[in-house]
Scaffold this motif. Structure first.
Motif, short mmCIF file in Angstrom:
data_model
loop_
_atom_site.label_atom_id
_atom_site.label_comp_id
_atom_site.label_asym_id
_atom_site.label_seq_id
_atom_site.Cartn_x
_atom_site.Cartn_y
_atom_site.Cartn_z
N GLU A 143 0.82 -1.19 0.00
CA GLU A 143 0.00 0.00 0.00
C GLU A 143 0.87 1.26 0.00
OE1 GLU A 143 -3.18 1.44 3.08
OE2 GLU A 143 -3.71 -0.58 2.40
N LEU A 144 1.97 1.23 0.76
CA LEU A 144 2.87 2.39 0.83
C LEU A 144 3.56 2.64 -0.51
CD1 LEU A 144 4.49 2.06 4.37
CD2 LEU A 144 2.73 3.67 3.61
N LEU A 145 3.93 1.58 -1.20
CA LEU A 145 4.57 1.73 -2.51
C LEU A 145 3.58 2.33 -3.52
CD1 LEU A 145 7.25 1.23 -3.95
CD2 LEU A 145 6.36 -1.00 -4.63
N ASP A 146 2.33 1.95 -3.42
CA ASP A 146 1.31 2.52 -4.30
C ASP A 146 1.06 3.99 -3.97
OD1 ASP A 146 1.05 0.10 -5.55
OD2 ASP A 146 -0.74 -0.50 -4.43
N LYS A 147 1.11 4.32 -2.70
CA LYS A 147 0.87 5.69 -2.25
C LYS A 147 2.06 6.60 -2.54
CE LYS A 147 -1.13 8.03 1.74
NZ LYS A 147 -1.55 7.86 3.11
N TYR A 148 3.27 6.05 -2.45
CA TYR A 148 4.50 6.82 -2.64
C TYR A 148 5.39 6.14 -3.70
CZ TYR A 148 2.89 8.47 1.91
OH TYR A 148 2.12 8.95 2.94
N PRO A 149 4.97 6.11 -4.95
CA PRO A 149 5.74 5.41 -5.98
C PRO A 149 7.10 6.05 -6.26
CG PRO A 149 4.00 6.67 -7.00
CD PRO A 149 3.77 6.74 -5.52
N TRP A 150 7.28 7.30 -5.87
CA TRP A 150 8.55 8.00 -6.08
C TRP A 150 9.70 7.34 -5.32
CZ3 TRP A 150 10.32 9.35 -1.39
CH2 TRP A 150 9.39 9.60 -0.38
N ILE A 151 9.40 6.48 -4.35
CA ILE A 151 10.44 5.84 -3.56
C ILE A 151 11.39 5.03 -4.44
CG2 ILE A 151 10.88 4.06 -1.79
CD1 ILE A 151 8.46 5.17 -0.28
N VAL A 152 10.87 4.36 -5.45
CA VAL A 152 11.71 3.57 -6.35
C VAL A 152 12.73 4.48 -7.04
CG1 VAL A 152 11.73 2.18 -8.46
CG2 VAL A 152 10.00 1.77 -6.71
N MET A 153 12.30 5.62 -7.53
CA MET A 153 13.22 6.55 -8.19
C MET A 153 14.15 7.21 -7.17
SD MET A 153 12.60 6.03 -11.29
CE MET A 153 13.25 7.30 -12.36
N ALA A 154 13.70 7.42 -5.95
CA ALA A 154 14.56 7.98 -4.91
C ALA A 154 15.70 7.02 -4.58
CB ALA A 154 13.75 8.30 -3.66
#
Length: 168
Positions: A143-154
């Motif tokens: 759920e967090l990855l869906d909410k904050y997808p920018w984490i992968v690019m970060a």
């Protein structure tokens, strides 16, 4: 476009379309999911654009390796990345007390993202070719990855910074 964690088992990858520009794209099988670019050549500010939102990743101080993340146009960050000692990764501190852990194991060459329950969510697998390509493996729904997808690019931003510092 479907949420990032619903791409389990699909071929996701981060590519740099042109070696002359500091632009990186996260490709899903059918489209470009997100783009990360640096507005200025020597800047540490990166702009991530995905779906209908834009975020900025920046270093608040040149003396520290922590990062802050804000929505474009805002002055205050809503999330931050705090490095662990010895460069082994760190923690993304998100709104509402949520956290996502980034783990870097230098001797094994592993870069992974873990949930608060210590379950692996995302793995990064670097492929060497004419242009560098990073394969992204979504391990499970988050759920967090869906909410904050920018984490992968970060995380990719952190990996690029590490590679740049190693070259000096």
């Amino acid at each position: 476009m479907k949420p990032l964690s619903q791409h389990i088992g699909e071929h996701l990858r981060i590519v740099q379309p042109s070696i002359w520009k500091r632009v990186y794209e996260l490709h899903a099988p059918d489209s470009v999911f997100m783009t990360m670019s640096y507005p200025k050549w020597f800047s540490t500010l990166a702009v991530i654009t995905g779906e209908s939102e834009t975020w900025e990743i920046y270093k608040p101080s040149i003396w520290r390796s922590n990062l802050e993340i804000r929505k474009q146009g805002n002055q205050l960050p809503f999330a931050k990345f705090v490095n662990e000692k010895w460069g082994r990764g760190g923690v993304f501190e998100l709104p509402n007390g949520d956290r996502i852990k980034y783990v870097f194991k230098m001797w094994k060459g592993l870069n992974e993202i873990y949930s608060q329950q210590d379950q692996r969510i995302v793995s990064f697998d670097r492929k060497i070719s004419f242009k560098p390509v990073m394969n992204i493996i979504i391990e499970q729904k988050s759920e967090l990855l869906d909410k904050y997808p920018w984490i992968v690019m970060a995380v990719y931003y952190i990996m690029l910074e590490r590679r740049q510092h190693a070259a000096h």
